[in-house]
Design an enzyme around this catalytic site. Structure first.
Site, PDB file in Angstrom:
ATOM      1  N   ASP A  31       0.852  -1.186   0.000  1.00  0.00           N
ATOM      2  CA  ASP A  31       0.000   0.000   0.000  1.00  0.00           C
ATOM      3  C   ASP A  31       0.890   1.239   0.000  1.00  0.00           C
ATOM      4  O   ASP A  31       1.896   1.309   0.710  1.00  0.00           O
ATOM      5  CB  ASP A  31      -0.914  -0.015   1.238  1.00  0.00           C
ATOM      6  CG  ASP A  31      -2.073   0.950   1.101  1.00  0.00           C
ATOM      7  OD1 ASP A  31      -3.222   0.487   0.989  1.00  0.00           O
ATOM      8  OD2 ASP A  31      -1.830   2.185   1.091  1.00  0.00           O
ATOM      9  N   ASN A  86     -12.916  -3.368   2.707  1.00  0.00           N
ATOM     10  CA  ASN A  86     -13.897  -2.289   2.852  1.00  0.00           C
ATOM     11  C   ASN A  86     -14.873  -2.362   1.680  1.00  0.00           C
ATOM     12  O   ASN A  86     -14.460  -2.461   0.525  1.00  0.00           O
ATOM     13  CB  ASN A  86     -13.194  -0.927   2.865  1.00  0.00           C
ATOM     14  CG  ASN A  86     -12.322  -0.746   4.103  1.00  0.00           C
ATOM     15  OD1 ASN A  86     -12.696  -1.188   5.199  1.00  0.00           O
ATOM     16  ND2 ASN A  86     -11.176  -0.113   3.938  1.00  0.00           N
ATOM     17  N   GLN A  93     -14.263   2.416   1.618  1.00  0.00           N
ATOM     18  CA  GLN A  93     -13.738   2.021   0.305  1.00  0.00           C
ATOM     19  C   GLN A  93     -13.501   3.260  -0.553  1.00  0.00           C
ATOM     20  O   GLN A  93     -14.412   4.078  -0.741  1.00  0.00           O
ATOM     21  CB  GLN A  93     -14.701   1.060  -0.410  1.00  0.00           C
ATOM     22  CG  GLN A  93     -14.094   0.513  -1.701  1.00  0.00           C
ATOM     23  CD  GLN A  93     -14.943  -0.568  -2.366  1.00  0.00           C
ATOM     24  OE1 GLN A  93     -16.064  -0.849  -1.952  1.00  0.00           O
ATOM     25  NE2 GLN A  93     -14.403  -1.170  -3.417  1.00  0.00           N
ATOM     26  N   VAL A  95     -11.147   2.867  -3.444  1.00  0.00           N
ATOM     27  CA  VAL A  95     -10.817   2.363  -4.784  1.00  0.00           C
ATOM     28  C   VAL A  95     -11.805   1.252  -5.104  1.00  0.00           C
ATOM     29  O   VAL A  95     -11.895   0.251  -4.363  1.00  0.00           O
ATOM     30  CB  VAL A  95      -9.364   1.828  -4.849  1.00  0.00           C
ATOM     31  CG1 VAL A  95      -9.072   1.285  -6.244  1.00  0.00           C
ATOM     32  CG2 VAL A  95      -8.361   2.919  -4.468  1.00  0.00           C
ATOM     33  N   HIS A  99     -10.301  -5.335  -3.117  1.00  0.00           N
ATOM     34  CA  HIS A  99      -8.950  -5.556  -2.583  1.00  0.00           C
ATOM     35  C   HIS A  99      -9.009  -6.004  -1.133  1.00  0.00           C
ATOM     36  O   HIS A  99      -9.853  -5.562  -0.375  1.00  0.00           O
ATOM     37  CB  HIS A  99      -8.083  -4.302  -2.713  1.00  0.00           C
ATOM     38  CG  HIS A  99      -8.722  -3.046  -2.215  1.00  0.00           C
ATOM     39  ND1 HIS A  99      -9.705  -2.369  -2.926  1.00  0.00           N
ATOM     40  CD2 HIS A  99      -8.548  -2.343  -1.078  1.00  0.00           C
ATOM     41  CE1 HIS A  99     -10.087  -1.302  -2.248  1.00  0.00           C
ATOM     42  NE2 HIS A  99      -9.415  -1.265  -1.112  1.00  0.00           N
ATOM     43  N   ILE A 100      -8.079  -6.871  -0.787  1.00  0.00           N
ATOM     44  CA  ILE A 100      -7.915  -7.314   0.595  1.00  0.00           C
ATOM     45  C   ILE A 100      -6.704  -6.592   1.161  1.00  0.00           C
ATOM     46  O   ILE A 100      -5.608  -6.674   0.600  1.00  0.00           O
ATOM     47  CB  ILE A 100      -7.658  -8.837   0.669  1.00  0.00           C
ATOM     48  CG1 ILE A 100      -8.821  -9.610   0.038  1.00  0.00           C
ATOM     49  CG2 ILE A 100      -7.442  -9.271   2.113  1.00  0.00           C
ATOM     50  CD1 ILE A 100      -8.575 -11.118  -0.031  1.00  0.00           C
ATOM     51  N   HIS A 101      -6.917  -5.876   2.262  1.00  0.00           N
ATOM     52  CA  HIS A 101      -5.775  -5.288   2.975  1.00  0.00           C
ATOM     53  C   HIS A 101      -5.188  -6.354   3.900  1.00  0.00           C
ATOM     54  O   HIS A 101      -5.936  -7.054   4.603  1.00  0.00           O
ATOM     55  CB  HIS A 101      -6.233  -4.142   3.885  1.00  0.00           C
ATOM     56  CG  HIS A 101      -6.798  -2.941   3.196  1.00  0.00           C
ATOM     57  ND1 HIS A 101      -6.073  -1.793   2.992  1.00  0.00           N
ATOM     58  CD2 HIS A 101      -8.041  -2.692   2.708  1.00  0.00           C
ATOM     59  CE1 HIS A 101      -6.847  -0.882   2.409  1.00  0.00           C
ATOM     60  NE2 HIS A 101      -8.045  -1.404   2.219  1.00  0.00           N
TER      61      HIS A 101
HETATM   62  P1  AMP Z   1      -9.752   1.352   0.471  1.00  0.00           P
HETATM   63  O1  AMP Z   1      -9.793   2.654   1.226  1.00  0.00           O
HETATM   64  O2  AMP Z   1     -10.153   0.149   1.275  1.00  0.00           O
HETATM   65  O3  AMP Z   1     -10.476   1.455  -0.846  1.00  0.00           O
HETATM   66  O4  AMP Z   1      -8.221   1.104   0.153  1.00  0.00           O
HETATM   67  C1  AMP Z   1      -7.558   1.665  -0.920  1.00  0.00           C
HETATM   68  C2  AMP Z   1      -6.093   1.602  -0.578  1.00  0.00           C
HETATM   69  O5  AMP Z   1      -5.361   1.772  -1.772  1.00  0.00           O
HETATM   70  C3  AMP Z   1      -5.617   2.677   0.403  1.00  0.00           C
HETATM   71  O6  AMP Z   1      -5.055   2.068   1.540  1.00  0.00           O
HETATM   72  C4  AMP Z   1      -4.608   3.460  -0.420  1.00  0.00           C
HETATM   73  O7  AMP Z   1      -3.507   3.906   0.355  1.00  0.00           O
HETATM   74  C5  AMP Z   1      -4.185   2.443  -1.458  1.00  0.00           C
HETATM   75  N1  AMP Z   1      -3.676   2.998  -2.700  1.00  0.00           N
HETATM   76  C6  AMP Z   1      -4.237   3.982  -3.463  1.00  0.00           C
HETATM   77  N2  AMP Z   1      -3.476   4.223  -4.543  1.00  0.00           N
HETATM   78  C7  AMP Z   1      -2.432   3.357  -4.478  1.00  0.00           C
HETATM   79  C8  AMP Z   1      -1.279   3.123  -5.299  1.00  0.00           C
HETATM   80  N3  AMP Z   1      -1.075   3.813  -6.427  1.00  0.00           N
HETATM   81  N4  AMP Z   1      -0.396   2.168  -4.910  1.00  0.00           N
HETATM   82  C9  AMP Z   1      -0.603   1.462  -3.787  1.00  0.00           C
HETATM   83  N5  AMP Z   1      -1.654   1.632  -2.970  1.00  0.00           N
HETATM   84  C10 AMP Z   1      -2.555   2.579  -3.296  1.00  0.00           C
END
Ligand code: AMP
Length: 113
Positions: A31, A86, A93, A95, A99-101
């Site tokens: 991340d 999320n 959320q 993005v 995705h799995i964090h």
């Molecule tokens: P969410 O908030 O669950 O949608 O998580 C999206 C995650 O994507 C966040 O933790 C961001 O920091 C991460 N993120 C966004 N852009 C990038 C990127 N270019 N490379 C790596 N992680 C990213």
């Protein structure tokens, strides 16, 4: 104009990432804004928006994502970690590509905010 998400662009190599693992079905990378010493994202190559848009046919893929997340967390040396998905804006959320964090490397509190 492209409607690709930032993760779609990462999959296609249009923007860089710190890649840790890739196979036919998924990609794992660090991340960009880590919330803990280890913060990794595991994403399907298939552009699923969120857990809201999954279908029965995605069952095996979802299992594969979790298997991969477990292997990566252990490869990172984690004994304790949190996996988070999320779903929806109000759940955090940002993005809209599933995705799995994987979050670990420090003590994590519960409940989350
Ligand atoms: P969410 O908030 O669950 O949608 O998580 C999206 C995650 O994507 C966040 O933790 C961001 O920091 C991460 N993120 C966004 N852009 C990038 C990127 N270019 N490379 C790596 N992680 C990213």
């Amino acid at each position: 104009m492209s409607n690709k998400t930032v993760f779609g662009k990462i999959i296609d190599g249009e923007i860089p990432c710190e890649e840790l693992y890739r196979d036919e079905f998924c990609l794992a990378f660090r991340d960009i804004q880590p919330q803990a010493p280890v913060h990794i994202l595991v994403i399907p190559i298939k552009p699923l928006e969120s857990l809201k848009s999954i279908q029965e046919e995605d069952q095996e893929l979802l299992g594969h994502l979790l298997m991969t997340a477990s292997k990566i967390a252990q490869k990172e040396g984690l004994e304790n970690w949190r996996t988070v998905i999320n779903t929806g804006e109000k759940a955090g959320q940002t993005v809209f590509h599933l995705h799995i964090h994987i979050i670990g490397g420090r003590e994590l509190k519960w409940p989350p905010g």
